[in-house]
Design a protein around this motif. Structure first.
Motif, mmCIF file in Angstrom:
data_model
loop_
_atom_site.group_PDB
_atom_site.id
_atom_site.type_symbol
_atom_site.label_atom_id
_atom_site.label_comp_id
_atom_site.label_asym_id
_atom_site.label_seq_id
_atom_site.Cartn_x
_atom_site.Cartn_y
_atom_site.Cartn_z
ATOM 1 N N SER A 18 12.570 43.898 44.529
ATOM 2 C CA SER A 18 12.698 44.760 45.708
ATOM 3 C C SER A 18 12.256 46.186 45.382
ATOM 4 C CB SER A 18 14.130 44.747 46.237
ATOM 5 O OG SER A 18 15.003 45.352 45.312
ATOM 6 N N ARG A 19 12.535 46.666 44.167
ATOM 7 C CA ARG A 19 12.050 47.992 43.765
ATOM 8 C C ARG A 19 10.530 48.003 43.686
ATOM 9 N NH1 ARG A 19 14.893 51.995 41.118
ATOM 10 N NH2 ARG A 19 13.176 52.199 39.664
ATOM 11 N N ARG A 20 9.946 46.929 43.174
ATOM 12 C CA ARG A 20 8.490 46.848 43.065
ATOM 13 C C ARG A 20 7.840 46.804 44.452
ATOM 14 N NH1 ARG A 20 5.110 42.293 39.688
ATOM 15 N NH2 ARG A 20 3.102 43.281 39.940
ATOM 16 N N ILE A 21 8.428 46.026 45.349
ATOM 17 C CA ILE A 21 7.890 45.930 46.706
ATOM 18 C C ILE A 21 7.983 47.273 47.417
ATOM 19 C CG2 ILE A 21 8.332 44.934 48.991
ATOM 20 C CD1 ILE A 21 8.976 42.313 47.530
ATOM 21 N N SER A 22 9.109 47.970 47.285
ATOM 22 C CA SER A 22 9.235 49.276 47.947
ATOM 23 C C SER A 22 8.245 50.273 47.362
ATOM 24 C CB SER A 22 10.663 49.799 47.844
ATOM 25 O OG SER A 22 10.991 50.072 46.503
ATOM 26 N N GLY A 23 7.978 50.210 46.062
ATOM 27 C CA GLY A 23 6.971 51.083 45.464
ATOM 28 C C GLY A 23 5.579 50.782 45.990
ATOM 29 N N LEU A 24 5.262 49.506 46.129
ATOM 30 C CA LEU A 24 3.955 49.133 46.669
ATOM 31 C C LEU A 24 3.823 49.523 48.137
ATOM 32 C CD1 LEU A 24 3.495 45.636 45.017
ATOM 33 C CD2 LEU A 24 2.235 47.721 44.497
ATOM 34 N N GLU A 25 4.905 49.389 48.906
ATOM 35 C CA GLU A 25 4.861 49.811 50.311
ATOM 36 C C GLU A 25 4.653 51.314 50.421
ATOM 37 O OE1 GLU A 25 8.540 48.346 51.826
ATOM 38 O OE2 GLU A 25 7.688 46.404 52.392
ATOM 39 N N THR A 26 5.299 52.078 49.552
ATOM 40 C CA THR A 26 5.126 53.522 49.569
ATOM 41 C C THR A 26 3.684 53.894 49.213
ATOM 42 O OG1 THR A 26 7.422 53.797 48.909
ATOM 43 C CG2 THR A 26 5.974 55.689 48.606
ATOM 44 N N ALA A 27 3.128 53.240 48.205
ATOM 45 C CA ALA A 27 1.745 53.516 47.813
ATOM 46 C C ALA A 27 0.780 53.145 48.929
ATOM 47 C CB ALA A 27 1.402 52.749 46.537
ATOM 48 N N THR A 28 1.021 52.034 49.592
ATOM 49 C CA THR A 28 0.143 51.615 50.689
ATOM 50 C C THR A 28 0.232 52.594 51.859
ATOM 51 O OG1 THR A 28 0.456 49.320 50.041
ATOM 52 C CG2 THR A 28 -0.402 49.722 52.246
ATOM 53 N N ALA A 29 1.433 53.049 52.164
ATOM 54 C CA ALA A 29 1.596 53.994 53.269
ATOM 55 C C ALA A 29 0.910 55.319 52.957
ATOM 56 C CB ALA A 29 3.080 54.220 53.550
ATOM 57 N N SER A 30 0.974 55.769 51.711
ATOM 58 C CA SER A 30 0.327 57.035 51.378
ATOM 59 C C SER A 30 -1.192 56.891 51.375
ATOM 60 C CB SER A 30 0.807 57.542 50.022
ATOM 61 O OG SER A 30 0.362 56.682 48.988
ATOM 62 N N MET A 31 -1.695 55.704 51.040
ATOM 63 C CA MET A 31 -3.147 55.504 51.064
ATOM 64 C C MET A 31 -3.659 55.351 52.492
ATOM 65 S SD MET A 31 -3.629 52.964 47.843
ATOM 66 C CE MET A 31 -5.401 52.877 47.960
ATOM 67 N N ALA A 32 -2.849 54.826 53.383
ATOM 68 C CA ALA A 32 -3.278 54.598 54.761
ATOM 69 C C ALA A 32 -3.174 55.853 55.609
ATOM 70 C CB ALA A 32 -2.448 53.492 55.390
ATOM 71 N N ALA A 33 -2.436 56.847 55.156
ATOM 72 C CA ALA A 33 -2.272 58.075 55.934
ATOM 73 C C ALA A 33 -3.590 58.846 55.948
ATOM 74 C CB ALA A 33 -1.168 58.935 55.327
ATOM 75 N N PRO A 34 -3.916 59.456 57.093
ATOM 76 C CA PRO A 34 -5.166 60.225 57.136
ATOM 77 C C PRO A 34 -5.055 61.440 56.230
ATOM 78 C CG PRO A 34 -3.898 60.537 59.142
ATOM 79 C CD PRO A 34 -3.203 59.482 58.336
ATOM 80 N N LYS A 35 -6.157 61.728 55.531
ATOM 81 C CA LYS A 35 -6.170 62.849 54.599
ATOM 82 C C LYS A 35 -6.848 64.043 55.268
ATOM 83 C CE LYS A 35 -6.326 59.993 50.497
ATOM 84 N NZ LYS A 35 -7.042 59.659 49.287
ATOM 85 N N ALA A 36 -6.337 65.217 54.985
ATOM 86 C CA ALA A 36 -6.958 66.440 55.489
ATOM 87 C C ALA A 36 -8.129 66.786 54.580
ATOM 88 C CB ALA A 36 -5.940 67.578 55.498
ATOM 89 N N HIS A 82 19.574 36.102 38.562
ATOM 90 C CA HIS A 82 18.963 36.052 39.896
ATOM 91 C C HIS A 82 19.068 37.403 40.603
ATOM 92 C CE1 HIS A 82 18.044 34.696 43.946
ATOM 93 N NE2 HIS A 82 19.230 35.134 44.349
ATOM 94 N N ARG A 83 20.244 38.021 40.555
ATOM 95 C CA ARG A 83 20.429 39.333 41.192
ATOM 96 C C ARG A 83 19.540 40.388 40.534
ATOM 97 N NH1 ARG A 83 22.069 39.504 46.002
ATOM 98 N NH2 ARG A 83 22.772 41.615 45.640
ATOM 99 N N GLY A 84 19.399 40.326 39.222
ATOM 100 C CA GLY A 84 18.538 41.276 38.521
ATOM 101 C C GLY A 84 17.076 41.124 38.911
ATOM 102 N N VAL A 85 16.610 39.889 39.027
ATOM 103 C CA VAL A 85 15.218 39.652 39.431
ATOM 104 C C VAL A 85 14.990 40.124 40.858
ATOM 105 C CG1 VAL A 85 13.555 37.819 39.959
ATOM 106 C CG2 VAL A 85 14.802 37.797 37.803
ATOM 107 N N ARG A 86 15.932 39.852 41.747
ATOM 108 C CA ARG A 86 15.792 40.317 43.139
ATOM 109 C C ARG A 86 15.770 41.826 43.208
ATOM 110 N NH1 ARG A 86 19.397 37.536 47.523
ATOM 111 N NH2 ARG A 86 18.390 39.198 48.649
ATOM 112 N N TRP A 87 16.615 42.502 42.422
ATOM 113 C CA TRP A 87 16.650 43.963 42.408
ATOM 114 C C TRP A 87 15.325 44.519 41.899
ATOM 115 C CZ3 TRP A 87 16.627 47.314 38.092
ATOM 116 C CH2 TRP A 87 16.837 48.642 38.402
ATOM 117 N N ARG A 88 14.788 43.939 40.813
ATOM 118 C CA ARG A 88 13.522 44.414 40.245
ATOM 119 C C ARG A 88 12.369 44.198 41.227
ATOM 120 N NH1 ARG A 88 9.688 41.712 37.322
ATOM 121 N NH2 ARG A 88 11.073 39.950 37.110
#
Length: 120
Positions: A69-87, A61-67
């Motif tokens: 949470s890492r996947r969710i943080s990666g997706l949040e980072t990707a979403t934030a970089s896509m939503a940022a205005p580009k120069a 259970h702890r291993g699945v939660r850790w995996r």
């Protein structure tokens, strides 16, 4: 939700303690392999069996939660970089002003000619 989990763990502990006090005088022989016999009491066997079932599932259970949470943080980072205005990579071309014509006719005072009047 934390209080419910705490109450359940306390009830489980009370149940195990009551079982242990009621069955402490009984000793059993557990044959692990031929020639290896483990003399133990019933409560110790119950607690060890419970932990042998609980610990692997808890680790999974702890291993699945850790995996996840890492996947969710990666997706949040990707979403934030896509939503940022580009120069813009290229600057816009400079706008040239149109040349002013010096020979433009002057505007008339009254651009609309009045209608001719007819006398009867």
């Amino acid at each position: 939700m934390q209080i419910v989990r705490t109450i359940l763990w306390i009830l489980l502990l009370v149940g195990v303690l009551a079982f242990s006090f009621g069955n402490w005088d009984r000793q059993i022989d557990v044959r692990i392999w031929p020639g290896i016999v483990w003399d133990t009491r019933v409560p110790a066997l119950v607690i060890v069996s419970f932990l042998l079932g609980l610990v692997p599932m808890w680790l999974y259970h702890r291993g699945v939660r850790w995996r996840l949470s890492r996947r969710i943080s990666g997706l949040e980072t990707a979403t934030a970089s896509m939503a940022a205005p580009k120069a813009d990579p290229t600057p816009p071309a400079p706008v040239r002003p149109e040349p002013v014509h010096k020979e433009t006719p002057a505007e008339p005072d009254n651009p609309v000619e009045p209608e001719p009047t007819t006398k009867p």
